[in-house]
Structures are given as C-alpha cells and as structure tokens.
Design a protein around this motif. Sequence first.
Motif, PDB file in Angstrom:
ATOM      1  N   UNK A  89      -2.471   8.508  -0.955  1.00  0.00           N
ATOM      2  CA  UNK A  89      -1.083   8.849  -1.303  1.00  0.00           C
ATOM      3  C   UNK A  89      -0.601  10.044  -0.495  1.00  0.00           C
ATOM      4  N   UNK A  90      -1.491  10.989  -0.214  1.00  0.00           N
ATOM      5  CA  UNK A  90      -1.090  12.219   0.471  1.00  0.00           C
ATOM      6  C   UNK A  90      -1.081  12.059   1.988  1.00  0.00           C
ATOM      7  N   UNK A  91      -1.587  10.953   2.493  1.00  0.00           N
ATOM      8  CA  UNK A  91      -1.644  10.749   3.936  1.00  0.00           C
ATOM      9  C   UNK A  91      -0.473   9.931   4.458  1.00  0.00           C
ATOM     10  N   UNK A  92       0.339   9.393   3.565  1.00  0.00           N
ATOM     11  CA  UNK A  92       1.456   8.548   3.985  1.00  0.00           C
ATOM     12  C   UNK A  92       2.755   9.129   3.450  1.00  0.00           C
ATOM     13  N   UNK A  93       3.857   8.640   3.981  1.00  0.00           N
ATOM     14  CA  UNK A  93       5.179   9.121   3.596  1.00  0.00           C
ATOM     15  C   UNK A  93       6.097   7.937   3.320  1.00  0.00           C
ATOM     16  N   UNK A  94       7.169   8.227   2.624  1.00  0.00           N
ATOM     17  CA  UNK A  94       8.270   7.300   2.388  1.00  0.00           C
ATOM     18  C   UNK A  94       7.770   5.952   1.862  1.00  0.00           C
ATOM     19  N   UNK A  95       8.080   4.869   2.598  1.00  0.00           N
ATOM     20  CA  UNK A  95       7.733   3.530   2.101  1.00  0.00           C
ATOM     21  C   UNK A  95       6.234   3.360   1.953  1.00  0.00           C
ATOM     22  N   UNK A  96       5.456   3.958   2.862  1.00  0.00           N
ATOM     23  CA  UNK A  96       4.012   3.850   2.758  1.00  0.00           C
ATOM     24  C   UNK A  96       3.479   4.451   1.479  1.00  0.00           C
ATOM     25  N   UNK A  97       4.103   5.525   1.030  1.00  0.00           N
ATOM     26  CA  UNK A  97       3.658   6.147  -0.218  1.00  0.00           C
ATOM     27  C   UNK A  97       3.932   5.236  -1.408  1.00  0.00           C
ATOM     28  N   UNK A  98       5.061   4.543  -1.393  1.00  0.00           N
ATOM     29  CA  UNK A  98       5.352   3.609  -2.479  1.00  0.00           C
ATOM     30  C   UNK A  98       4.348   2.454  -2.481  1.00  0.00           C
ATOM     31  N   UNK A  99       3.982   1.969  -1.304  1.00  0.00           N
ATOM     32  CA  UNK A  99       3.020   0.866  -1.235  1.00  0.00           C
ATOM     33  C   UNK A  99       1.655   1.289  -1.765  1.00  0.00           C
ATOM     34  N   UNK A 100       1.207   2.474  -1.354  1.00  0.00           N
ATOM     35  CA  UNK A 100      -0.095   2.949  -1.806  1.00  0.00           C
ATOM     36  C   UNK A 100      -0.063   3.242  -3.306  1.00  0.00           C
ATOM     37  N   UNK A 101       1.033   3.797  -3.790  1.00  0.00           N
ATOM     38  CA  UNK A 101       1.150   4.054  -5.229  1.00  0.00           C
ATOM     39  C   UNK A 101       1.130   2.753  -6.018  1.00  0.00           C
ATOM     40  N   UNK A 102       1.801   1.723  -5.478  1.00  0.00           N
ATOM     41  CA  UNK A 102       1.755   0.417  -6.134  1.00  0.00           C
ATOM     42  C   UNK A 102       0.353  -0.158  -6.148  1.00  0.00           C
ATOM     43  N   UNK A 103      -0.396   0.041  -5.050  1.00  0.00           N
ATOM     44  CA  UNK A 103      -1.785  -0.422  -5.018  1.00  0.00           C
ATOM     45  C   UNK A 103      -2.626   0.295  -6.060  1.00  0.00           C
ATOM     46  N   UNK A 104      -2.383   1.589  -6.247  1.00  0.00           N
ATOM     47  CA  UNK A 104      -3.098   2.355  -7.266  1.00  0.00           C
ATOM     48  C   UNK A 104      -2.809   1.807  -8.665  1.00  0.00           C
ATOM     49  N   UNK A 105      -1.531   1.530  -8.932  1.00  0.00           N
ATOM     50  CA  UNK A 105      -1.165   0.986 -10.244  1.00  0.00           C
ATOM     51  C   UNK A 105      -1.770  -0.407 -10.447  1.00  0.00           C
ATOM     52  N   UNK A 106      -1.733  -1.239  -9.414  1.00  0.00           N
ATOM     53  CA  UNK A 106      -2.308  -2.584  -9.539  1.00  0.00           C
ATOM     54  C   UNK A 106      -3.818  -2.533  -9.734  1.00  0.00           C
ATOM     55  N   UNK A 107      -4.468  -1.559  -9.100  1.00  0.00           N
ATOM     56  CA  UNK A 107      -5.915  -1.419  -9.298  1.00  0.00           C
ATOM     57  C   UNK A 107      -6.225  -1.113 -10.759  1.00  0.00           C
ATOM     58  N   UNK A 108      -5.429  -0.245 -11.357  1.00  0.00           N
ATOM     59  CA  UNK A 108      -5.632   0.060 -12.771  1.00  0.00           C
ATOM     60  C   UNK A 108      -5.376  -1.135 -13.663  1.00  0.00           C
ATOM     61  N   UNK A 109      -4.283  -1.857 -13.390  1.00  0.00           N
ATOM     62  CA  UNK A 109      -3.964  -3.037 -14.210  1.00  0.00           C
ATOM     63  C   UNK A 109      -5.039  -4.108 -14.060  1.00  0.00           C
ATOM     64  N   UNK A 110      -5.532  -4.306 -12.831  1.00  0.00           N
ATOM     65  CA  UNK A 110      -6.588  -5.296 -12.631  1.00  0.00           C
ATOM     66  C   UNK A 110      -7.886  -4.910 -13.317  1.00  0.00           C
ATOM     67  N   UNK A 111      -8.201  -3.624 -13.329  1.00  0.00           N
ATOM     68  CA  UNK A 111      -9.404  -3.159 -14.027  1.00  0.00           C
ATOM     69  C   UNK A 111      -9.303  -3.437 -15.519  1.00  0.00           C
ATOM     70  N   UNK A 112      -8.141  -3.166 -16.084  1.00  0.00           N
ATOM     71  CA  UNK A 112      -7.933  -3.432 -17.515  1.00  0.00           C
ATOM     72  C   UNK A 112      -8.119  -4.914 -17.815  1.00  0.00           C
ATOM     73  N   UNK A 113      -7.472  -5.770 -17.009  1.00  0.00           N
ATOM     74  CA  UNK A 113      -7.546  -7.214 -17.255  1.00  0.00           C
ATOM     75  C   UNK A 113      -8.971  -7.739 -17.109  1.00  0.00           C
ATOM     76  N   UNK A 114      -9.672  -7.318 -16.052  1.00  0.00           N
ATOM     77  CA  UNK A 114     -11.031  -7.813 -15.825  1.00  0.00           C
ATOM     78  C   UNK A 114     -11.979  -7.350 -16.919  1.00  0.00           C
ATOM     79  N   UNK A 115     -11.824  -6.111 -17.367  1.00  0.00           N
ATOM     80  CA  UNK A 115     -12.706  -5.614 -18.420  1.00  0.00           C
ATOM     81  C   UNK A 115     -12.458  -6.343 -19.736  1.00  0.00           C
ATOM     82  N   UNK A 116     -11.197  -6.631 -20.041  1.00  0.00           N
ATOM     83  CA  UNK A 116     -10.888  -7.357 -21.278  1.00  0.00           C
ATOM     84  C   UNK A 116     -11.442  -8.780 -21.233  1.00  0.00           C
ATOM     85  N   UNK A 117     -11.379  -9.401 -20.058  1.00  0.00           N
ATOM     86  CA  UNK A 117     -11.933 -10.745 -19.934  1.00  0.00           C
ATOM     87  C   UNK A 117     -13.451 -10.741 -20.078  1.00  0.00           C
TER      88      UNK A 117
END
Length: 217
Positions: A89-117
């Motif tokens: 997140x700290x190595x990118x700017x503007x649109x790249x930061x949004x993409x990396x932040x979205x990847x971080x959020x998706x990683x968390x959501x995927x971890x939750x889903x996989x653990x529940x399954x």
Amino acid sequence: MTSAVPQPRTEAAPSGEPAGRRGARRSLALALLLGAVGAAVSLLATRQTWARGSVAVAGGDFPLTATGSDVTGVPAALAVVGLAALVAVFAVRRAGRYLVSGLLALSGAGTVAAALLGVGDSAALDEKAAETSGDTAAAVTGLTHTGWPYAAVAGGALLLAAGLLALWFGRRWPAMSGRYERDGSPRARKAAPPVAPDRPEDLWKALDRGEDPTRES
C-alpha cells in the motif's frame, strides 16, 4: 463609566497538527495493527488442530487429527497475500493504491469464507482414515472440531477491516519517499581516486574497479 468586573480573556488555541492529518495517522496505525494481527492470527490458526476423529483398524480405534493446512490451504495463502498487500500500500499511489487496498480486503474476505467452509469439513480426516486402514472406503468416526477455524475467521475479518480502512482513508496516507525511487535518469559517476604508482594497494584497488592503473589520465 467602566465596569470593575474583569472581562474574560480568550486564549489563543495552540497551533497543533491539523485534524485531517491526525485522522489519517490514526487510520494508518489502526490499519497496520489490524492487518498485521489478522495475518498472524490466520497463519497461526492454520497450523493448529481443526478436527479430530478415529478410524477402526485391526487393533481397535486409531486416533486421527487434521490441522488447518490439512483441511484447506486457502487461509494461509491469503494471509500471506494480505500481508504483502498491506506493505505494498505504501509503495504505490493513486489508482494503484486502490487496487492494492482492494486486494487486501479481498484477501480478508476470502480467508473468512475458506475458514467457515472448513469448519465442518471431514475430507482431510477421511483421506487419512483410508490411508491408515488401507481401505479406500473407510471414513472417520467420532468427528469433532476445535475452535481454531473460528480464530482463522477472526484473523480474516481483521484483514478485511484493514483493507476497508485502506480503501477509505488510503488516499491520505503517505507514500514511499521519492528519494528511494529511480526516475530513470543516469547517475553521475564519481571520479575515480588518483592512483599512486608507488603504492601497491592503490594499484590493486584500481584493478578491482576494472581500471588500467598504468594509463595516464
């Protein structure tokens, strides 16, 4: 006629850090804390026992256990991805930061889903039961589950929260300093120190640099 009652004096508020900057720093610190703790908890949880059971063999019931990594490798993999995204997140700017932040959020959501399954999954223990008994049709019996899958769920939720914070406040966070980034411009070469012919150590240093010490400058 002047009043004897002293008038209240208004003290000038001390100049401090702007509220917006304070809020950005707090959100940054919170996201770092949530992301780091979430990744650590998820990785720790996948190394613990998630399920227990047994299989009937010639000598009686044989106990079996399955760790989180035996059940599913998704939470551990996504925790590593989330941790890398948190740093990126700290190595990118503007649109790249949004993409990396979205990847971080998706990683968390995927971890939750996989653990529940994986909470009620018996496939890993069934496979171990077949290997232990030598019977491909054997299945685990007395299946029970621990609370570690829910710890992985909690870790994923923390990663998700860090990603959402990065998406919402990330545009205000500082980026990597420009002095660490290469702009592609050629760097000025430092002039080589003069070589003294009567000093062997200078001759060896010049040879190490790929220079010809016998050539006159």
